[in-house]
Enzyme design. Structure first.
Site, PDB file in Angstrom:
ATOM      1  N   GLU A  95       9.000  -3.894  10.953  1.00 17.60           N
ATOM      2  CA  GLU A  95       9.404  -2.607  10.380  1.00 17.60           C
ATOM      3  C   GLU A  95       9.869  -1.650  11.478  1.00 17.60           C
ATOM      4  O   GLU A  95       9.145  -1.400  12.458  1.00 17.60           O
ATOM      5  CB  GLU A  95       8.222  -1.994   9.596  1.00 17.60           C
ATOM      6  N   ASP A 135       0.850  -1.199   0.000  1.00 18.61           N
ATOM      7  CA  ASP A 135       0.000   0.000   0.000  1.00 18.61           C
ATOM      8  C   ASP A 135       0.885   1.248   0.000  1.00 18.61           C
ATOM      9  O   ASP A 135       0.389   2.375  -0.081  1.00 18.61           O
ATOM     10  CB  ASP A 135      -0.991  -0.005   1.169  1.00 18.61           C
ATOM     11  N   LYS A 144      -0.995  -9.482   2.769  1.00 15.25           N
ATOM     12  CA  LYS A 144      -0.337  -8.984   3.989  1.00 15.25           C
ATOM     13  C   LYS A 144      -1.328  -8.089   4.719  1.00 15.25           C
ATOM     14  O   LYS A 144      -2.087  -7.346   4.087  1.00 15.25           O
ATOM     15  CB  LYS A 144       0.928  -8.193   3.630  1.00 15.25           C
ATOM     16  N   ASP A 165      -1.013  -6.245  -0.462  1.00 17.10           N
ATOM     17  CA  ASP A 165      -1.176  -5.589   0.834  1.00 17.10           C
ATOM     18  C   ASP A 165      -2.628  -5.141   1.024  1.00 17.10           C
ATOM     19  O   ASP A 165      -3.130  -4.329   0.223  1.00 17.10           O
ATOM     20  CB  ASP A 165      -0.267  -4.347   0.816  1.00 17.10           C
TER      21      ASP A 165
HETATM   22  O1  KIV Z   1       3.569  -1.153   1.701  1.00 16.61           O
HETATM   23  C1  KIV Z   1       4.760  -1.460   1.821  1.00 16.61           C
HETATM   24  O2  KIV Z   1       5.611  -1.146   0.980  1.00 16.61           O
HETATM   25  C2  KIV Z   1       5.145  -2.234   2.990  1.00 16.61           C
HETATM   26  C3  KIV Z   1       6.594  -2.573   3.168  1.00 16.61           C
HETATM   27  C4  KIV Z   1       7.378  -1.391   3.531  1.00 16.61           C
HETATM   28  C5  KIV Z   1       6.775  -3.682   4.116  1.00 16.61           C
HETATM   29  O3  KIV Z   1       4.310  -2.562   3.777  1.00 16.61           O
END
Ligand code: KIV
Length: 277
Positions: A194, A58, A126, A97
């Site tokens: 993170e 995202d 995710k 995501d």
């Molecule tokens: O959205 C994203 O790029 C992420 C990564 C930084 C893990 O969640």
């Protein structure tokens, strides 16, 4: 007959990487890299370069869609990006995501949205959060959706975290470890950590059976992830402390655009060789 395991390195896998391959890599002590991707050209390029896992993050919010944060990103914006990345890859495992507001409401909401992602070609999703999202993780996994967790600095919660700052210091580290164990128990196949202290990330990685994927979490994780535009030097500024830039695409593209504009202005482009008789 047992299948020859693909190496996660060098783009030499002859089939798509699976969550089982990532578990076997952890068991064998093999580290691997994940990159974000949001479009056809980078997805195909990273797939060919042997990046075993591509995340349609995202982070598209502040890398593609023109938002300042990831908070405004919607499912309808993410779906075409996930479809493009999935269509353009043959070997990388594609993780989509779930954006802010697409899974927190209920496990059923999470399932409806995860199914949308899998139906356009993602192999996993995710989502961010610890024990409060366990019902979501359990229902997704029971329903056949592999889930990657995300703890520490979760950008979707920037408004409650009070900014982009290091998470998990002191006692918060114990709570993060409990969240990590609970996500593993609920069936998550991997976990992003993170911007947490390196010693905490190492401890979590040792305690967990599943792979951890670090970003700003030191060298003790089983894998690493970077946002591709950061990794390749397209985003402005020095970026966060944990970032290593592997190219300077910002300068390359600026020089190319300026040279093109100069050539057009001065009548050097197009020249005879670029025309049709
Ligand atoms: O959205 C994203 O790029 C992420 C990564 C930084 C893990 O969640």
């Amino acid at each position: 007959m047992s299948e020859q395991l693909p190496s996660l390195y060098g783009g030499v896998t002859s089939r798509r990487v699976t969550v089982n391959d990532l578990q076997r890599a952890k068991d064998a002590g093999e580290r691997w890299a994940m990159l974000t991707s949001y479009d056809m050209l980078t997805a195909a390029l990273f797939d060919d370069a042997g990046i075993p896992v591509l995340l349609v993050g995202d982070s598209a919010g502040n890398n593609v869609l023109g938002h300042e944060t990831t908070v405004p990103v919607t499912m309808d914006e993410m779906v075409p990006l996930v479809r493009a990345v999935a269509r353009s890859t043959k070997r990388s495992l594609v993780v989509a995501d779930l954006p802010f507001g697409s899974y927190q409401g209920s496990p059923e909401q999470a399932l409806t949205n995860a199914v949308r992602f899998l139906q356009v070609g993602a192999q996993a999703v995710k989502l961010a959060g610890g024990r409060r999202v366990l019902p979501q993780v359990e229902l997704l996994v029971e329903s056949g959706v592999p889930v990657m967790g995300h703890l520490g600095l979760t950008p979707q919660s920037v408004n409650t975290l009070g900014g982009y700052r290091v998470q998990g210091r002191g006692e918060a580290g114990d709570r993060l470890l409990e969240d990590a164990l609970a996500l593993q128990e609920a069936g998550a196949f991997a976990l992003v950590l993170e911007v947490v202290p390196g010693d905490l990330a190492e401890r979590v990685s040792k305690e967990l059976r599943i792979p951890t994927v670090g970003i700003g979490a030191g060298a003790g994780c089983d894998a690493q992830v970077l946002v591709w535009t950061d990794m390749a030097g397209l985003t402005p500024g020095p970026g966060p402390k944990f970032l290593k830039r592997y190219a300077d695409l910002r300068s390359v593209l600026t020089e190319a655009a300026t040279a093109y504009a100069d050539d057009v202005r001065e009548g050097r482009y197009p020249s005879q060789e670029h025309g049709y008789s």
